[in-house]
Design an enzyme around this catalytic site. Structure first.
Site, PDB file in Angstrom:
ATOM      1  NE  ARG A 233      26.609  39.187  45.178  1.00  0.00           N
ATOM      2  CZ  ARG A 233      25.771  39.602  44.223  1.00  0.00           C
ATOM      3  NH1 ARG A 233      25.906  39.155  42.985  1.00  0.00           N
ATOM      4  NH2 ARG A 233      24.820  40.465  44.489  1.00  0.00           N
ATOM      5  CD  GLU A 262      32.180  41.385  41.063  1.00  0.00           C
ATOM      6  OE1 GLU A 262      31.385  42.306  40.837  1.00  0.00           O
ATOM      7  OE2 GLU A 262      31.848  40.202  41.094  1.00  0.00           O
ATOM      8  CG  HIS A 281      28.703  41.496  38.620  1.00  0.00           C
ATOM      9  ND1 HIS A 281      28.960  41.307  39.955  1.00  0.00           N
ATOM     10  CD2 HIS A 281      27.378  41.246  38.464  1.00  0.00           C
ATOM     11  CE1 HIS A 281      27.845  40.973  40.585  1.00  0.00           C
ATOM     12  NE2 HIS A 281      26.870  40.919  39.690  1.00  0.00           N
TER      13      HIS A 281
END
Ligand code: OXD
Length: 324
Positions: A233, A262, A281
């Site tokens: 994360r 993000e 991601h």
């Protein structure tokens, strides 16, 4: 017999694959929700919530609308976005998609370490320029990787790294002997092992204990030749401290698949920094991952209906599924 209602939250990630509604056609009534208002409308009477988009945060605001909710399944590895205090303190069970991503994230991490060791970025740049630029490159054999987090993802990374002849160190909540790691130290001893690492791979869940775990002090302890890889994360790393450390050349590079915000904002300096690989991601997302997530939920739903023990139950106080 009346079919239980399952609320599916977060179709903004893309609808669950058709296999999910097909598999559950006779076994459940699916109610789809995307916004907090949808969720408030869908929750009454529902016992099960499938958080399809693990980033969804609407549940906190819709929490008072639940009247029968017993189980929440998060279709992702990290459950940080859904764990708010009222849920933690409730008796609602939370499960996640542990196990689906171990191998694929480990492959992705190995790829990144090889890209750095073999200087692939320079090779691609030279190819773009039609330039024949012979160089020597590094090796993973004999290099040290420090895997921060020893859950199944960290362990899969450790095992593959060992197969490549790397020296594998680990950081866990508590120190212990572990066959997958040459040495496993407690998080309090992180500082002692950072100077040994050629690669630091972050694979911990985001919890109050891991948030900001990598700040300027930790980054300063790295070798100037070290690379930081984050597949966990964004908030485990202080992003501005990382940018500053990269500018001061306290480390040689970073491969970041996750970010504080993000998508990574277009004006982030990370996009253009030498030695930095930015990916959206995606380290976990192999062809077929959505089907795998749906299948795992369906299998757990059948356990739930049969009154059996659910798999992948999260310890809501710790914020992850404990290994033991
Ligand atoms: C995550 C995921 O939790 O991709 O990061 O599932």
């Amino acid at each position: 017999m009346k079919r239980p209602a399952i609320v599916v939250l977060g179709a903004s990630r893309g609808d669950p694959p058709p296999g999910l509604p097909q598999a559950l056609e006779d076994e459940a009534e699916l109610r789809f929700a995307d916004t907090t208002a949808d969720l408030r409308a869908a929750l009454p009477g529902a016992e099960v919530l499938l958080v399809w988009d693990f980033r969804s945060e609407q549940l906190r605001d819709a929490w008072s609308a639940r009247d029968r909710l017993a189980w929440i399944h998060v279709a992702g590895a990290g459950v940080d976005a859904v764990l708010f205090p009222e849920l933690r303190d409730s008796d609602v069970v939370v499960t996640n998609a542990r196990g689906v991503f171990d191998d694929t994230i480990a492959e992705y991490v190995v790829m990144l370490m090889l890209v750095f060791a073999k200087d692939l970025l320079t090779t691609l740049e030279a190819q773009r320029d039609h330039t024949w630029r012979h160089r020597e490159s590094g090796r993973l054999g004999g290099a040290t990787v420090l895997v921060v987090g020893t859950g199944p993802i960290g362990r899969a990374i450790a095992r593959r790294s060992r197969c490549l002849g790397m020296r594998v160190l680990g950081v866990a909540r508590s120190p212990r002997q572990d066959p997958d790691f040459e040495r496993l130290v407690a998080s309090e001893d992180l500082h002692a092992v950072l100077p040994e690492a050629d690669y630091v791979v972050i694979a911990v869940p985001l919890t109050s204990e891991t948030e900001g775990m990598f700040g300027s002090e930790e980054l300063r302890l790295l070798k100037p030749s070290a690379r930081l890889i984050n597949v966990a994360r964004g908030r485990v790393v202080d992003e501005s401290a990382l940018v500053a450390a990269l500018r001061r050349r306290e480390l040689a590079g970073a491969a970041l698949d996750v970010f504080e915000t993000e998508p990574l904002p277009a004006d982030s300096p990370l996009w253009d920094m030498a030695g930095v690989i930015v990916s959206p991601h995606m380290s976990a997302d192999f062809h077929g991952w959505l089907d795998a997530l749906a299948d795992l939920f369906v299998a757990n739903y059948r356990r739930w209906r049969a009154g059996e023990t659910l798999s992948n139950v999260v310890d809501k106080q710790r914020g992850y599924v404990p290994s033991e």
